[in-house]
Design an enzyme around this catalytic site. Structure first.
Site, short mmCIF file in Angstrom:
data_model
loop_
_atom_site.label_atom_id
_atom_site.label_comp_id
_atom_site.label_asym_id
_atom_site.label_seq_id
_atom_site.Cartn_x
_atom_site.Cartn_y
_atom_site.Cartn_z
N GLU A 40 26.67 9.52 25.63
CA GLU A 40 26.27 10.92 25.46
C GLU A 40 27.38 11.89 25.86
O GLU A 40 27.50 12.26 27.03
CB GLU A 40 25.01 11.21 26.31
CG GLU A 40 24.53 12.65 26.17
CD GLU A 40 23.25 12.95 26.96
OE1 GLU A 40 22.74 12.06 27.66
OE2 GLU A 40 22.78 14.09 26.87
N LYS B 11 24.64 9.66 21.48
CA LYS B 11 23.69 10.75 21.75
C LYS B 11 24.46 12.07 21.88
O LYS B 11 24.91 12.44 22.96
CB LYS B 11 22.91 10.45 23.04
CG LYS B 11 21.98 11.58 23.47
CD LYS B 11 20.99 11.13 24.52
CE LYS B 11 20.19 12.31 25.05
NZ LYS B 11 19.02 11.90 25.83
N SER C 132 18.33 17.53 22.74
CA SER C 132 17.85 18.85 22.28
C SER C 132 18.62 19.99 22.94
O SER C 132 18.70 21.08 22.35
CB SER C 132 16.35 18.99 22.47
OG SER C 132 15.95 18.85 23.80
N ARG D 67 13.62 17.93 26.91
CA ARG D 67 12.83 19.17 26.90
C ARG D 67 12.05 19.36 25.60
O ARG D 67 10.91 19.80 25.62
CB ARG D 67 13.76 20.38 27.16
CG ARG D 67 14.17 20.50 28.60
CD ARG D 67 15.37 21.38 28.78
NE ARG D 67 16.61 20.74 28.34
CZ ARG D 67 17.81 21.28 28.42
NH1 ARG D 67 17.95 22.49 28.93
NH2 ARG D 67 18.88 20.62 28.03
#
Ligand code: 13P
Length: 340
Positions: free
Chosen positions: A177, A219, A261, A294
């Site tokens: 990520e 990610k 997100s 989230r």
């Protein structure tokens, strides 16, 4: 390392139009979110909340994997079942966040480098023993005046690659990520330029560390204008710019791109994921999936408010968000909003 197991797990995380539920907020981050809603910031409240999430009936129909925090993987449901066991029983693959956080980077004001490589081999072995089959490490890249610097991007990419190699050695699929933050007033074009540079650097480092691309999940953040940029753009434009950037910089051997997100409103994140699948699914070499925290959890947390009496309604909200994002993977999100 069993390469086929890694490949199978990575594919399973993005199979059947499902995605990953990120529920690995560190205790301080979880407490911050609880505090905003007046929920007690205790270990037991965090445990009860995570139990609520993973026991949502039907969640496994839309969620392939759940990323846990160290505290959570050691916790049990009220009835004594380990949380990791409850996840497996729900048909979901347990994963674990293994970085120890993004720290101020020496000599690089305003930039962060993610730590956690010390003892990582031992920690991964313990998590594998507890049932984890994949892991996550988040690097953060800040767009600003003169940032990101080359030093910051290279240090973070190197750490991501060393983490990924250790994960694969331990039989865990690494979620890699490199989050380019949305904070700031930068333009869409600047985000695209930075994201491409970051992704190219990350994949160079993964190559240097001999990480098997077929056994990892990327990610990233979507390519968007900064959250305070005066010039915002359409959903389709974000989809097009993100895909142009990724088609240039993410190798085809990677099985899945599972977006974070990043603070976008949940419906906007779903709409952008939907547009990417509508416009690019037939020619993107990787699955276009999600690994939201989230954007999946927020409505549920706002309904729960720490009260048992709200648990069922909170689970319904969680399930709805998860289903909407599964629908977005099929390019069917609008129908889902009305129909689910
Ligand atoms: P958000 O979807 O809330 O950005 O969180 C994803 C995540 O796991 C960040 O590391």
């Amino acid at each position: 390392m069993n390469m086929q197991t890694l490949i199978d797990t990575a594919r399973a995380l993005v199979a059947d139009d499902k995605g990953v539920l990120a529920m690995d907020e560190s205790s301080p981050t979880c407490n911050k979110r609880f505090a905003r809603l007046g929920i007690p910031q205790t270990e037991n409240a965090r445990r009860a909340y995570r139990e609520l999430l993973v026991t949502t009936p039907g969640l496994g129909e839309s969620i392939s994997g759940a990323i846990l925090y160290d505290e959570t993987i050691r916790q049990k449901k009220a009835d004594g079942t380990p949380i990791a066991q409850a996840i497996i029983e729900a048909g979901i693959i347990p994963g674990i966040k293994v970085d120890t956080g993004a720290k101020d980077m020496a000599g690089h004001p305003g930039e962060k480098v993610t730590e956690g490589l010390d003892d990582l081999r031992d920690r991964l072995a313990e998590y594998a023993e507890m049932g984890a089959r994949f892991a996550k490490w988040r690097a953060v890249i800040t767009i600003g005046d003169g940032t990101p610097s080359r030093g910051c991007v290279e240090a973070n990419a190197h750490a991501l690659a060393r983490y990924a190699a250790l994960c694969q050695e331990a039989g865990l699929v690494p979620i890699v990520e490199p989050e380019v933050l949305m904070d700031g007033d930068h333009t869409l074009a600047r985000c695209s330029e930075v994201s491409e540079g970051v992704l190219r650097t990350v994949f160079q480092q993964l190559y240097a560390q001999q990480v098997m691309l077929e056994g990892l999940i990327l990610k990233p953040a979507m390519v968007t204008p900064g959250s305070s940029c005066p010039e915002q753009v359409t959903v389709d434009r974000v989809a097009d710019e993100t895909m142009q950037c990724f088609l240039r910089s993410v190798p085809a051997a990677v099985p899945g791109v599972a977006f974070l997100s990043g603070g976008q409103p949940g419906e906007l994140a779903s709409a952008r994921l939907n547009a990417m699948n509508v416009r690019f699914k037939s020619r993107a070499p990787w699955a276009l999936a999600f690994s939201f925290a989230r954007a999946i959890q927020q409505p549920a947390m706002e309904i729960w408010l720490g009260q048992d009496a709200n648990a069922k309604a909170a689970q319904q909200a969680l399930l709805h968000a998860a289903r909407c994002n599964r629908a977005a993977r099929r390019g069917d999100y609008k129908a889902a909003i009305e129909g689910i």
